[in-house]
Design a protein around this motif. Structure first.
Motif, short mmCIF file in Angstrom:
data_model
loop_
_atom_site.label_atom_id
_atom_site.label_comp_id
_atom_site.label_asym_id
_atom_site.label_seq_id
_atom_site.Cartn_x
_atom_site.Cartn_y
_atom_site.Cartn_z
N LYS A 182 0.83 -1.21 0.00
CA LYS A 182 0.00 0.00 0.00
C LYS A 182 0.86 1.25 0.00
O LYS A 182 0.50 2.25 -0.63
N LEU A 183 1.99 1.21 0.69
CA LEU A 183 2.89 2.36 0.72
C LEU A 183 3.46 2.64 -0.67
O LEU A 183 3.52 3.79 -1.10
N LEU A 184 3.87 1.58 -1.37
CA LEU A 184 4.47 1.77 -2.69
C LEU A 184 3.47 2.34 -3.68
O LEU A 184 3.78 3.28 -4.41
N PHE A 185 2.25 1.80 -3.69
CA PHE A 185 1.27 2.29 -4.66
C PHE A 185 0.78 3.69 -4.28
O PHE A 185 0.49 4.51 -5.15
N GLY A 186 0.70 3.98 -2.98
CA GLY A 186 0.37 5.33 -2.55
C GLY A 186 1.45 6.33 -2.95
O GLY A 186 1.15 7.47 -3.30
#
Length: 473
Positions: A266-270
């Motif tokens: 989720k951090l990477l796509f955010g």
């Protein structure tokens, strides 16, 4: 891997919510246990979606954070949510049971209707939000293939929305096992699309220049509100952790899997949303809140359609497996005489009610802030209630039961403390949101609700102690 997730056949065996239907413990067959990469693939398939991207763009577009501030916000709030997810996942692993059964033990045999209803409505809301993105993708694909479709304007998106809803119903009706496997395939493709979009954007704008160009700091109120939005988008997932942790082979497996798939995914796509959202103004002259509309700016028609199709498939896998299935089965647990088809239709109606302002706006029937306003309003309302319910669950499991020496197993129809506090949370959230004069309170009601829960338990404890003193006296 066998997916025993909410919305699967295994969860149906727990319905309706009656004590005689609740299993004490699952079998200890080691062949059914999940390993860390099973959790990593599952969570990455769930959290890497269009809404995860849009959270990042919100920080830049709506709240005016710099790239560094936005990335820091995602990392810090996401890590807090990861720690919270470990607390909510542990009971499922320790008792080898799912979230609904654990909620039953906190709220009582009939009181559990309240948190299950909240969970169902949250899933319905996400179903409506994601269906708007899916409908947008369908509309843009048709516009690319059939140029005459563009003449429909906003009505094309409305047609796309209901087409996407219909596709979800058909897929869920005929089984979702293959779609769950496809979910783990589509998530990496979305990451690839994010990387390709950054490469494409880097030919137009230098990201290093963009970073230094955003020198004006955001206001403290903007930072706080952005933190509320990010926490709301992360925390809702923690309400479902026990649905999966119950199948873990070892405790370390779900911890590592949640860190890799839930937090890092989720951090990477955010982060892609932060970078591309900041760059979209320089690239196209407009801010693009979602990845669907940004892909539509790609010059190559083939690449544009291919990217939209991948986003459409990834959105479909998320909505069917994580939204429609869970909310339909929760509704069946609440209304035992309802059929699967009726549950699907009712959930679709609830989802459409959430999406209705955007649909009417696209038909030019009302004045509205658009999808970005609907997205933030939904996050504010549901995250406020969810935060309070999670705190009630954690206090009950980790504090009250250990103090009282109980076995975390309710025998009452209603646990009045928990039910009363939950009703207060819901009432305060909606009253604060509906009030125009004090609408700003809704941004902070999630934090206020946590304080209300702590204060409520303190008052209940004082009242109980006073009664004991009076009885002894």
């Amino acid at each position: 891997m066998k997916y025993h997730q909410a919305g699967s056949a295994e969860s149906e065996s727990l319905l309706p919510l009656e004590i005689r239907r609740v299993p004490e413990k699952l079998s200890d067959g080691i062949e059914d246990r999940w390993q860390w990469f099973d959790y990593a693939s599952l969570w990455s398939g769930i959290v890497i979606c269009v809404s995860g991207y849009s959270i990042g763009t919100l920080l830049v577009i709506k709240f005016g954070l710099t790239i560094l501030q936005a990335l820091t916000m995602l990392a810090v709030c996401g890590f807090i949510a990861f720690l919270l997810s470990l607390l909510t996942a542990a009971p499922g692993y320790e008792h080898r049971t799912n979230t609904v059964v654990l909620l039953y033990r906190v709220f009582g045999n009939k009181g559990v209707i309240l948190p299950v209803t909240v969970r169902m409505m949250v899933c319905c809301g996400w179903f409506g939000i994601h269906s708007l993105f899916g409908g947008m993708a369908i509309n843009l694909i048709l516009c690319s293939v059939f140029p005459s479709w563009m003449q429909l304007g906003g009505a094309g998106e409305v047609v796309g929305y209901f087409t996407f809803i219909l596709i979800n119903l058909i897929v869920f009706r005929h089984g979702i096992k293959s779609l769950i496997k496809l979910q783990c395939f589509c998530a990496p493709l979305l990451l690839v699309i994010g990387v390709l979009l950054i490469i494409w954007a880097n030919h137009t704008i230098d990201f290093n220049f963009l970073k230094t160009a955003q020198t004006e700091p955001a206001q403290v109120s903007d930072l706080i509100q952005a933190g509320v939005i990010v926490c709301g988008s992360w925390f809702s997932f923690t309400f479902f952790m026990s649905d999966f942790s119950q199948f873990s082979r070892r405790k370390s497996d779900y911890i590592i899997g949640q860190f890799v798939g839930f937090y890092l995914g989720k951090l990477l796509f955010g982060a892609f949303g932060v970078l591309l959202g900041a760059a979209s103004l320089k690239i196209t002259g407009l801010y693009h809140f979602d990845i669907v509309s940004l892909i539509n700016e790609v010059g190559s028609p083939v690449a544009r359609v291919l990217g939209l199709v991948i986003v459409l498939m990834a959105t479909l896998t998320t909505t069917v497996a994580a939204c429609l299935a869970t909310s339909s089965l929760d509704l069946e647990s609440l209304v035992t005489k309802i059929t699967r088809r009726q549950a699907m239709l009712i959930v679709s109606i609830f989802a459409t009610l959430v999406a209705l302002p955007q649909l009417l706006y696209r038909l030019e029937m009302i004045s509205y802030g658009g999808l970005i306003s609907l997205f933030t309003d939904f996050l504010k309302v549901y995250s406020s209630v969810i935060n309070g319910l999670i705190v009630i669950f954690l206090i009950n499991y980790y504090v009250l039961n250990k103090i009282n020496g109980t076995s975390f197993k309710s025998v009452n129809d209603y646990c009045w403390q928990e039910c009363l506090l939950s009703l207060l949370l819901i009432a305060f959230t909606f009253l604060s949101y509906l009030s125009d004069k004090y609408n700003f309170i809704c941004f902070y009601s999630g934090f206020v609700n946590i304080f209300v829960v702590f204060l409520g338990y303190l008052l209940f404890g004082l009242i109980r102690n006073k009664k004991q003193i009076m009885c002894n006296g």
